[in-house]
Design a protein around this motif. Structure first.
Motif, PDB file in Angstrom:
ATOM      1  N   THR A 181      -9.524  31.384  60.311  1.00 31.66           N
ATOM      2  CA  THR A 181     -10.897  31.890  60.296  1.00 31.66           C
ATOM      3  C   THR A 181     -10.957  33.357  59.881  1.00 31.66           C
ATOM      4  OG1 THR A 181     -10.808  32.483  62.659  1.00 31.66           O
ATOM      5  CG2 THR A 181     -11.651  30.283  62.092  1.00 31.66           C
ATOM      6  N   GLN A 182      -9.820  34.059  60.003  1.00 32.26           N
ATOM      7  CA  GLN A 182      -9.770  35.463  59.595  1.00 32.26           C
ATOM      8  C   GLN A 182      -9.395  35.629  58.128  1.00 32.26           C
ATOM      9  OE1 GLN A 182     -10.746  37.620  62.130  1.00 32.26           O
ATOM     10  NE2 GLN A 182     -11.020  35.612  63.106  1.00 32.26           N
ATOM     11  N   SER A 183      -9.102  34.499  57.463  1.00 36.84           N
ATOM     12  CA  SER A 183      -8.657  34.562  56.065  1.00 36.84           C
ATOM     13  C   SER A 183      -9.806  34.179  55.141  1.00 36.84           C
ATOM     14  CB  SER A 183      -7.482  33.596  55.829  1.00 36.84           C
ATOM     15  OG  SER A 183      -6.430  33.868  56.742  1.00 36.84           O
ATOM     16  N   PRO A 184     -10.023  34.945  54.059  1.00 35.40           N
ATOM     17  CA  PRO A 184     -11.074  34.585  53.097  1.00 35.40           C
ATOM     18  C   PRO A 184     -10.814  33.194  52.507  1.00 35.40           C
ATOM     19  CG  PRO A 184     -10.256  36.813  52.708  1.00 35.40           C
ATOM     20  CD  PRO A 184      -9.332  36.193  53.708  1.00 35.40           C
ATOM     21  N   GLY A 185     -11.865  32.395  52.424  1.00 34.97           N
ATOM     22  CA  GLY A 185     -11.730  31.060  51.849  1.00 34.97           C
ATOM     23  C   GLY A 185     -11.048  30.056  52.757  1.00 34.97           C
ATOM     24  N   GLY A 186     -10.944  30.375  54.050  1.00 38.53           N
ATOM     25  CA  GLY A 186     -10.257  29.469  54.962  1.00 38.53           C
ATOM     26  C   GLY A 186     -11.175  28.505  55.688  1.00 38.53           C
ATOM     27  N   ALA A 242     -12.399  25.540  54.890  1.00 38.54           N
ATOM     28  CA  ALA A 242     -11.983  24.134  54.886  1.00 38.54           C
ATOM     29  C   ALA A 242     -10.825  23.898  55.850  1.00 38.54           C
ATOM     30  CB  ALA A 242     -11.587  23.711  53.462  1.00 38.54           C
ATOM     31  N   ASP A 243      -9.864  24.813  55.844  1.00 37.24           N
ATOM     32  CA  ASP A 243      -8.735  24.690  56.777  1.00 37.24           C
ATOM     33  C   ASP A 243      -9.214  24.803  58.223  1.00 37.24           C
ATOM     34  OD1 ASP A 243      -7.014  24.454  54.652  1.00 37.24           O
ATOM     35  OD2 ASP A 243      -6.489  26.587  54.619  1.00 37.24           O
ATOM     36  N   ALA A 244     -10.152  25.722  58.451  1.00 38.15           N
ATOM     37  CA  ALA A 244     -10.675  25.912  59.802  1.00 38.15           C
ATOM     38  C   ALA A 244     -11.398  24.654  60.283  1.00 38.15           C
ATOM     39  CB  ALA A 244     -11.617  27.110  59.843  1.00 38.15           C
ATOM     40  N   MET A 245     -12.190  24.041  59.420  1.00 40.52           N
ATOM     41  CA  MET A 245     -12.902  22.829  59.813  1.00 40.52           C
ATOM     42  C   MET A 245     -11.937  21.690  60.099  1.00 40.52           C
ATOM     43  SD  MET A 245     -15.626  21.308  60.571  1.00 40.52           S
ATOM     44  CE  MET A 245     -16.802  22.593  60.133  1.00 40.52           C
ATOM     45  N   ARG A 246     -10.873  21.574  59.296  1.00 41.93           N
ATOM     46  CA  ARG A 246      -9.886  20.518  59.525  1.00 41.93           C
ATOM     47  C   ARG A 246      -9.198  20.685  60.877  1.00 41.93           C
ATOM     48  NH1 ARG A 246      -7.311  21.284  55.278  1.00 41.93           N
ATOM     49  NH2 ARG A 246      -5.555  22.497  56.068  1.00 41.93           N
ATOM     50  N   LEU A 247      -8.803  21.906  61.191  1.00 38.52           N
ATOM     51  CA  LEU A 247      -8.155  22.169  62.472  1.00 38.52           C
ATOM     52  C   LEU A 247      -9.136  22.013  63.631  1.00 38.52           C
ATOM     53  CD1 LEU A 247      -5.928  25.262  61.575  1.00 38.52           C
ATOM     54  CD2 LEU A 247      -5.234  22.882  61.830  1.00 38.52           C
ATOM     55  N   CYS A 248     -10.388  22.374  63.401  1.00 39.51           N
ATOM     56  CA  CYS A 248     -11.408  22.220  64.434  1.00 39.51           C
ATOM     57  C   CYS A 248     -11.619  20.741  64.758  1.00 39.51           C
ATOM     58  CB  CYS A 248     -12.710  22.856  63.962  1.00 39.51           C
ATOM     59  SG  CYS A 248     -14.064  22.746  65.149  1.00 39.51           S
ATOM     60  N   LEU A 249     -11.726  19.914  63.726  1.00 39.15           N
ATOM     61  CA  LEU A 249     -11.909  18.478  63.943  1.00 39.15           C
ATOM     62  C   LEU A 249     -10.695  17.864  64.641  1.00 39.15           C
ATOM     63  CD1 LEU A 249     -13.569  17.454  60.558  1.00 39.15           C
ATOM     64  CD2 LEU A 249     -14.671  17.664  62.794  1.00 39.15           C
ATOM     65  N   LEU A 250      -9.512  18.336  64.289  1.00 34.98           N
ATOM     66  CA  LEU A 250      -8.300  17.843  64.942  1.00 34.98           C
ATOM     67  C   LEU A 250      -8.314  18.217  66.423  1.00 34.98           C
ATOM     68  CD1 LEU A 250      -5.522  16.541  64.895  1.00 34.98           C
ATOM     69  CD2 LEU A 250      -4.573  18.715  64.088  1.00 34.98           C
ATOM     70  N   SER A 251      -8.723  19.435  66.735  1.00 38.97           N
ATOM     71  CA  SER A 251      -8.804  19.866  68.131  1.00 38.97           C
ATOM     72  C   SER A 251      -9.828  19.042  68.897  1.00 38.97           C
ATOM     73  CB  SER A 251      -9.178  21.354  68.201  1.00 38.97           C
ATOM     74  OG  SER A 251      -8.190  22.159  67.580  1.00 38.97           O
ATOM     75  N   LEU A 252     -10.961  18.771  68.271  1.00 46.48           N
ATOM     76  CA  LEU A 252     -11.980  17.938  68.912  1.00 46.48           C
ATOM     77  C   LEU A 252     -11.453  16.528  69.178  1.00 46.48           C
ATOM     78  CD1 LEU A 252     -15.187  18.972  66.918  1.00 46.48           C
ATOM     79  CD2 LEU A 252     -14.760  19.347  69.350  1.00 46.48           C
ATOM     80  N   ALA A 253     -10.707  15.990  68.222  1.00 51.39           N
ATOM     81  CA  ALA A 253     -10.155  14.642  68.386  1.00 51.39           C
ATOM     82  C   ALA A 253      -9.156  14.590  69.535  1.00 51.39           C
ATOM     83  CB  ALA A 253      -9.493  14.186  67.084  1.00 51.39           C
TER      84      ALA A 253
END
Length: 231
Positions: free
Chosen positions: A190-195, A197-208
């Motif tokens: 989340t601190q990286s520019p353009g991240g 998509a990666d943040a959403m993928r990790l967020c969904l994994l955490s939710l799962a």
């Protein structure tokens, strides 16, 4: 796998491994304290209960700072471990396990305590009348009756440990491949520019992972609750 990069897979693996180790190492103490708080009343009961559950209400960063003060290189415990055994806790993989254990421990104790409180004392009295020792009563009567709480506590503590962030980053740091867990990897992207998509993928994994743990906890509770209690 799951579209994760190698660093992300390493972070996921560390989260799962550290959480499992944290639950495994803290389980015996959680069972003992849960049984003690749930089945006995003694001087200092309320104080002990408050201390055990303190990590639930403390900000995780405060908890991590206190652990760092205690276990850091110059801390009262950390200095002894380093001087006597050459063990450095802070900013190590062991620090991740300790942070996960501390934040998940109250949930485990709470679930076990509730199971202990629900045990009918007549079972223990009947066992004593048959000549069973206190140790045998605990192993053959009390533990099986506390099993739903133990399993529920394990599940909830594991889920809480997987999602731990504040205490971990304070005590263990955010070192990729060494102490970077799944929540820390999410924070990093989340601190990286353009991240995004990666943040959403990790967020969904955490939710799962969190959702699966909660569903498992509910299923365990229903499976092990007597039919008459559910009616």
């Amino acid at each position: 796998m799951l579209g994760l990069s190698e660093p992300e897979m390493t972070a996921l693996s560390l989260s799962l491994t550290a959480s499992a180790q944290a639950v495994l190492w803290s389980l015996p103490l959680a069972i003992g304290l849960g049984w003690l708080l749930g089945s006995r009343r003694f001087f200092g009961h309320g104080l002990l209960n408050a201390v055990v559950h303190l990590p639930l209400v403390l900000p995780p960063v405060v908890l991590g700072y206190l652990l760092l003060v205690l276990l850091g290189r110059n801390g009262p415990v950390g200095a002894l471990l380093y001087d006597w055994f050459g063990i450095r806790i802070a900013f190590s993989a062991q620090a991740v396990v300790i942070a996960c254990a501390v934040v998940g421990f109250p949930l485990m104790v709470r679930a076990i305590r509730q199971s202990a409180e629900a045990i009918d004392p007549r079972y223990a009295r009947a066992a004593r009348s048959l000549g069973a020792s206190e140790a045998r009563i605990f192993v053959t009567v009390t533990l099986p009756l506390m099993a739903p709480g133990i399993l529920t506590g394990i599940t909830l503590a594991f889920a809480r440990a997987v999602g731990e962030f504040g205490a971990t980053i304070t005590l263990a740091g955010n070192i990729p491949g060494r102490t970077q867990t799944l929540p820390l990897a999410l924070f990093t992207v989340t601190q990286s520019p353009g991240g995004e998509a990666d943040a959403m993928r990790l967020c969904l994994l955490s939710l799962a992972l969190a959702g699966a743990a909660l569903l498992a906890s509910e299923a365990i509770a229903r499976k092990m609750t007597p039919m008459e209690a559910r009616a």
